[in-house]
Design a protein around this motif. Structure first.
Motif, short mmCIF file in Angstrom:
data_model
loop_
_atom_site.label_atom_id
_atom_site.label_comp_id
_atom_site.label_asym_id
_atom_site.label_seq_id
_atom_site.Cartn_x
_atom_site.Cartn_y
_atom_site.Cartn_z
N LEU A 220 23.64 -30.63 -28.09
CA LEU A 220 23.43 -29.52 -29.11
C LEU A 220 22.23 -29.84 -29.76
O LEU A 220 21.53 -28.90 -30.17
N ALA A 221 22.01 -31.00 -30.25
CA ALA A 221 20.90 -31.53 -31.10
C ALA A 221 19.60 -31.07 -30.20
O ALA A 221 18.68 -30.50 -30.87
N ASP B 171 12.58 -18.55 -31.34
CA ASP B 171 13.64 -17.19 -31.22
C ASP B 171 14.91 -17.62 -32.37
O ASP B 171 15.66 -18.38 -32.18
N GLU B 172 15.04 -16.81 -33.45
CA GLU B 172 15.95 -17.16 -34.50
C GLU B 172 17.17 -16.97 -33.94
O GLU B 172 18.20 -17.54 -34.43
N LEU B 173 17.40 -15.82 -33.17
CA LEU B 173 18.73 -15.82 -32.68
C LEU B 173 19.36 -16.68 -31.77
O LEU B 173 20.48 -16.75 -31.57
N LEU B 174 18.55 -17.00 -31.01
CA LEU B 174 18.76 -18.44 -29.92
C LEU B 174 19.29 -19.20 -30.72
O LEU B 174 20.33 -19.91 -30.43
N HIS B 175 18.53 -19.80 -31.88
CA HIS B 175 18.75 -20.92 -32.61
C HIS B 175 19.99 -20.61 -33.23
O HIS B 175 20.86 -21.47 -33.28
N ALA B 176 20.48 -19.48 -33.87
CA ALA B 176 21.72 -19.20 -34.36
C ALA B 176 22.96 -19.22 -33.46
O ALA B 176 24.12 -19.67 -33.60
N GLY B 177 22.66 -18.81 -32.11
CA GLY B 177 23.60 -18.86 -31.14
C GLY B 177 24.05 -20.40 -30.81
O GLY B 177 25.27 -20.53 -30.49
N GLN B 178 23.11 -21.39 -30.98
CA GLN B 178 23.23 -22.59 -31.03
C GLN B 178 24.32 -23.11 -31.86
O GLN B 178 25.15 -23.79 -31.64
N GLN B 179 24.22 -22.63 -33.25
CA GLN B 179 25.04 -22.94 -34.13
C GLN B 179 26.46 -22.32 -34.01
O GLN B 179 27.41 -23.23 -34.22
N ALA B 180 26.53 -21.39 -33.15
CA ALA B 180 27.90 -20.82 -32.85
C ALA B 180 28.67 -22.03 -31.99
O ALA B 180 29.78 -22.24 -32.13
N THR B 181 27.89 -22.30 -31.10
CA THR B 181 28.49 -23.37 -30.16
C THR B 181 28.73 -24.57 -30.77
O THR B 181 30.04 -25.45 -30.74
N ARG B 182 27.87 -25.00 -31.77
CA ARG B 182 28.13 -26.29 -32.60
C ARG B 182 29.54 -26.11 -33.64
O ARG B 182 30.33 -27.20 -33.50
N ALA C 27 29.07 -22.35 -39.34
CA ALA C 27 29.22 -20.89 -38.80
C ALA C 27 28.72 -20.03 -39.94
O ALA C 27 27.85 -19.07 -39.83
N VAL C 28 29.31 -20.15 -41.16
CA VAL C 28 28.98 -19.44 -42.13
C VAL C 28 27.46 -19.43 -42.66
O VAL C 28 26.98 -18.41 -42.73
N THR C 29 27.14 -20.58 -42.88
CA THR C 29 25.61 -20.75 -43.29
C THR C 29 24.75 -20.18 -42.12
O THR C 29 23.77 -19.38 -42.66
N ALA C 30 24.95 -20.26 -40.85
CA ALA C 30 24.15 -19.59 -39.81
C ALA C 30 24.36 -18.01 -39.94
O ALA C 30 23.19 -17.35 -39.75
N ALA C 31 25.44 -17.56 -39.94
CA ALA C 31 25.60 -16.00 -39.98
C ALA C 31 24.88 -15.45 -41.37
O ALA C 31 24.22 -14.36 -41.18
N GLU C 32 25.02 -16.16 -42.53
CA GLU C 32 24.28 -15.62 -43.63
C GLU C 32 22.75 -15.45 -43.33
O GLU C 32 21.99 -14.60 -43.89
#
Length: 397
Positions: free
Chosen positions: A176-177, A188-199, A216-221
């Motif tokens: 994941l790193a 791609d901001e959304l791609l980066h956020a999607g990785q955080q969901a998996t993390r 999750a919450v930080t990335a969602a914000e």
């Protein structure tokens, strides 16, 4: 015979020179619970208690339950080692960079295998795809490099998800790193956020609820959309992050907060106008996923009857990816087992086996349910249980 949980609990406690009372106090559970688990009088406990015991012993919940690592013997030969080398970026020589169309097809294929629960086949394919994606990044012209980085990020995200299922969580975090670095390079901001969901999901599997919630919450914000004008992809990523955040909050025992966050997941799902696939989350997001999450939240609150009632309202769960459908049914089986609907739980587990036999032995919850059901055979017949236990590697007493 003591259950795997009881035997592991006793061995780990003794290895750390802790008494049963020491462990109970450190975990915030009763001494009676520790004693009954170790003596095999109980074979399962609430997820929150299991996590507290694991944290007190400085292990993961999967370690405490004796979950097997890797793929079954005879299914593969050295695939995890090959994946490790691919994640670490050990370069192969003479790798021909694939075309962008071929890379995108590879990313779609590995997601398909993952959500179908076909782990052995996925493990065989990933190293070559990752090597090809790395070669493509190196060979790409400046204008084509962001797209090449994006494909590499997706491949590493799937890799991390597979490794977590195979109980290689530390290697999953390393993947994941690398995935996050590739996603950032793609721009791609959304791609980066999607990785955080998996993390967040991997952290939750380790029982690290506060860390999973924070991620999750930080990335969602950071990607929170204006729902009235947001794209399907924006809503799907935001909803997925909230879904994983809800899991972490619910497992932490903060049930009212979990319900509030579940309300946001439902709002995102309603905005989708149905179940729609987004490449950023690798599957469809919408009302079905939100309804399944409500069942999970009820289980975390130790309300099995409510969970069963909510499950009856989930429309077309079979429309979800196979792996997600199977995991949802395992939640239903847990609720049935907890509510002493033992034969219903066995029947649900057998449905999961028919749906995704390869992934079932890797599911900690399945092994725990079976271990809890086996002693009930003294009072109930429970046909089909012993054979199921043998197939997923749980010893029958």
């Amino acid at each position: 015979m003591r259950s795997t949980l009881g035997a592991q609990l006793s061995a780990l406690r003794r290895r750390r020179a802790m008494s049963q009372r020491d462990l109970a106090e450190r975990a915030g559970v009763s001494v009676d619970l520790v004693r009954k688990l170790e003596q095999g009088q109980r074979h399962a406990t609430r997820i929150a208690s299991l996590t507290a015991l694991a944290n007190a012993l400085d292990v993961s919940p999967a370690d405490l339950l004796g979950k097997p690592r890797g793929l079954p013997a005879g299914r593969v030969s050295g695939e995890v080692g090959a994946i490790r080398r691919a994640v670490l970026g050990v370069r192969r020589t003479n790798v021909e960079p694939p075309t962008m169309d071929a890379q995108r097809a590879a990313a779609a294929e590995v997601w398909r295998l993952y959500w179908a629960g076909r782990y052995a086949e996925l493990a065989r394919e990933l190293p070559d795809h990752i090597a090809g994606a790395r070669a493509a990044v190196d060979a790409a012209a400046t204008h084509g490099r962001p797209a090449a980085w994006a494909v590499l990020a997706e491949l590493l995200q799937v890799t991390a998800s597979l490794l977590a299922h195979l109980a290689h969580e530390d290697l999953a975090h390393l993947a994941l790193a690398e995935a996050l670095r590739a996603a950032e390079a793609s721009g791609d901001e959304l791609l980066h956020a999607g990785q955080q969901a998996t993390r967040s999901w991997v952290l939750s599997r380790q029982g690290l609820w506060s860390e999973a919630e924070y991620v999750a919450v930080t990335a969602a914000e950071q990607v929170r959309p204006a729902l009235a004008r947001a794209s399907v992809d924006q809503v799907a990523v935001w909803g997925e992050l909230l879904r994983y955040g809800t899991t972490a909050v619910a497992r932490s025992g903060r049930h009212s907060e979990a319900q509030e966050m579940l309300g946001l997941v439902r709002a995102a799902a309603a905005r989708m106008g149905g179940d729609h696939r987004s490449r950023y989350v690798g599957m469809a997001f919408g009302p079905t996923v939100a309804a399944m999450k409500a069942v999970d939240v009820a289980i975390a609150a130790d309300r099995p009857r409510q969970a069963i009632k909510l499950a009856e309202r989930v429309e077309h769960p079979e429309s979800a990816p196979t792996a997600m459908h199977a995991r949802y049914l395992l939640n239903v089986a847990w609720a049935q087992m907890t509510d002493w609907r033992s034969q219903d739980a066995v029947d649900t587990l057998r449905t999961v086996e028919a749906l995704a036999a390869e992934m079932l032995p890797h599911q900690t919850i399945a092994r725990t349910i079976v271990a809890e059901l086996l002693p009930r055979r003294r009072k109930q017949r429970l046909p089909g249980l012993v054979g199921l236990a043998e197939r997923i590697g749980v010893a029958a007493a």
